[in-house]
Design an enzyme around this catalytic site. Structure first.
Site, PDB file in Angstrom:
ATOM      1  N   HIS A  74       8.978  23.458 -45.420  1.00  0.00           N
ATOM      2  CA  HIS A  74       8.100  24.431 -46.077  1.00  0.00           C
ATOM      3  C   HIS A  74       6.739  23.804 -46.358  1.00  0.00           C
ATOM      4  CE1 HIS A  74      10.829  22.092 -48.471  1.00  0.00           C
ATOM      5  NE2 HIS A  74       9.762  21.805 -49.149  1.00  0.00           N
ATOM      6  N   CYS A  75       6.524  22.575 -45.879  1.00  0.00           N
ATOM      7  CA  CYS A  75       5.252  21.905 -46.193  1.00  0.00           C
ATOM      8  C   CYS A  75       4.457  21.622 -44.932  1.00  0.00           C
ATOM      9  CB  CYS A  75       5.518  20.588 -46.911  1.00  0.00           C
ATOM     10  SG  CYS A  75       6.511  20.754 -48.376  1.00  0.00           S
ATOM     11  N   ILE A  76       5.003  20.687 -44.120  1.00  0.00           N
ATOM     12  CA  ILE A  76       4.190  20.120 -43.049  1.00  0.00           C
ATOM     13  C   ILE A  76       3.770  21.147 -42.007  1.00  0.00           C
ATOM     14  CG2 ILE A  76       4.006  18.197 -41.425  1.00  0.00           C
ATOM     15  CD1 ILE A  76       4.367  17.451 -44.451  1.00  0.00           C
ATOM     16  N   ASP A  80       1.128  23.617 -44.561  1.00  0.00           N
ATOM     17  CA  ASP A  80      -0.024  23.182 -45.371  1.00  0.00           C
ATOM     18  C   ASP A  80      -1.313  23.000 -44.564  1.00  0.00           C
ATOM     19  OD1 ASP A  80       2.006  21.099 -47.618  1.00  0.00           O
ATOM     20  OD2 ASP A  80       1.873  23.269 -47.322  1.00  0.00           O
TER      21      ASP A  80
END
Ligand code: SAJ
Length: 431
Positions: free
Chosen positions: A269-271, A274
């Site tokens: 859910h980040c890399i 973002d």
């Protein structure tokens, strides 16, 4: 008594909007520091679980939560009017991308609107959700001020990026340094005073935008470097060089190098998300973030590259992919966790079905998941299931798997994680 006194005395009542993998551990650290915490959740199910002292976040032990709940230090509610009882609120809600790969700030905006009617003078609001520079002051601040109170005179407002690494055995919420940037110096000071009560190291910076950009730098750095490894992987395959061995050799350099690895694609859910918050905002400044755009293209292409390489490996054994039985090993987005969000295994499974392969999978952390509208369930990993497959496709290398058995019983292994490092066998092909 002003906010600072209430913080220092421990009497400050703290609110957390969003009790997910960021908010629940944060609420626990606040309560362990002696503050009464009110969790503000849109999910009645999550609120009920918290109030029953039952953790649904692997990094939060149930007993620890239960003790804090029974001590009256943590409660959860879907009644956002309870925000009025708090002195400070941390907003920890998702910041996904929409279908067009643009930032979806709706969760943050809804959270801000939900608490605005209940704000009172001397309250501190901190936004923790990963987002583009400018969000706090351009999006959140106007919403909070729509209630009539002004940031800098009545309210304190700061941005402090979450740095939760789910499943990390060393770094959790309390011992991961926390960057904090306020709208005004007084906002920064208030947030530093509060976070310093339950975070070992706080790192004040000069503005909310520096703080927002810090998190995006951290994760864009990862995404770009992973893409570099994926690009070098494709080159090394053509040059018949084992990049995995090259990386292990480069790692011996004790300074100026940090190991990243190629893989079947970017999950989580980040890399994968973002960097696109930054590239989207950059356009407002007539700026194209070419590294981010290129790394996104390379990383997004990896599932397709995996399928092509898999077909090459099967071709060498005169096996078509169509109608072959593929045992996918490991589907979570990274090893030793159960999270499927954006996992490349989903896209790879879809592509396998498009090629008319028959797929089964094994993942000790993921009992089932949906691919192309069909729910598939994890099969037991036995020598028989391995031998029965035409190929074993390793997508995520969980630790507790008997890779020796896989190597000895599989007629073909396609290993996208170098899980069978050192195994030199005709039936083992690595990405
Ligand atoms: N991946 C690679 N090659 C690598 C590293 C990762 O292909 O060298 C893949 C993983 O398999 C996964 C994806 O990239 O699919 C993301 O992996 P990650 O290791 O970055 O793990 P995340 O997504 O859990 O990232 C989180 C982030 N934490 C926060 O945003 C607060 C990140 O900043 C952390 O650095 C990372 O955990 C971590 O270090 O584990």
């Amino acid at each position: 008594m002003g906010l600072r006194e209430r913080i220092e005395s421990g009497e400050a009542v703290l609110g957390v909007v969003g009790l997910g993998y960021v908010g629940l551990p944060l609420a626990v650290e606040m309560a362990k520091a002696g503050h009464r915490v009110i969790g503000l959740e849109v999910s009645a199910e999550k609120a009920d679980l918290v109030n029953a002292g039952t953790s649904y976040i692997p990094d939060v032990p149930t007993q620890e939560l239960a003790d804090l709940v029974s001590a009256g230090l943590i409660e959860a509610t879907t009644d956002f009017s309870r925000a009025g009882e708090t002195d400070a609120i941390a907003i920890c809600v998702p910041t996904p991308l929409n279908e067009m790969k643009e930032p979806d700030t709706s969760y943050m905006e809804t959270a801000a609107r939900s608490i605005t009617p209940y704000l009172h003078p001397e309250m501190l609001i901190t936004l923790e959700s990963t987002t583009y520079p400018g969000t706090t002051e351009e999006v959140i601040q106007p919403i909070l001020e729509s209630g009539g109170l002004k940031v800098g005179t009545d309210l304190y407002l700061a941005f402090s990026p979450e740095r939760v690494d789910p499943g990390n055995p060393v770094y959790q919420t309390r011992n991961t340094p926390k960057v904090i940037g306020g709208v005004t110096p007084a906002c920064t000071e208030a947030a530093v005073a509060l976070y310093g009560r339950y975070i070992d190291t706080v790192v004040p910076v000069s503005s909310t935008r520096v703080s927002e950009m810090t998190k995006l730098l951290e994760n864009t750095f990862r995404g770009v470097n992973i893409a570099l490894m994926n690009e070098l992987l494709m080159l090394c395959e053509r040059m018949d060089i084992n990049l995995w061995e090259v990386i292990d050799a480069a790692k011996t350099k004790p300074f100026g190098y940090m190991a990243f690895y190629p893989g079947p694609g970017l999950g989580g859910h980040c890399i994968p998300i973002d960097p696109f918050y930054l590239s989207w905002k950059a356009k407002e400044y007539d700026f194209r973030t070419e590294f981010i755009d290129l790394s996104g293209r390379i990383n997004e292409n990896m599932p397709y590259y995996v399928i092509n390489r898999l077909m090459d490996a099967m071709n060498d054994q005169r096996k078509p992919l169509a109608d072959s039985k593929v045992l996918v090993l490991g589907v979570a987005y990274k090893s030793d966790i159960d999270d499927m969000r954006e996992s490349p295994a989903i896209r790879i499974a879809e592509l396998l079905l498009e090629k008319q392969a028959r797929i089964v999978y094994h993942d000790p952390f993921v009992p089932s998941f949906v691919v192309s509208g069909t729910e598939v369930t994890s099969v037991e990993l036995t020598p028989e299931t391995v031998a029965d497959a035409d190929v074993v496709l390793i997508i995520t290398a969980h630790k507790d798997i008997d890779y020796g058995m896989i190597a000895s019983r599989a007629s073909l292994v396609f290993d996208t994680r170098n899980a069978l490092a050192g195994v030199d066998s005709q039936n083992v092909v690595r990405l």
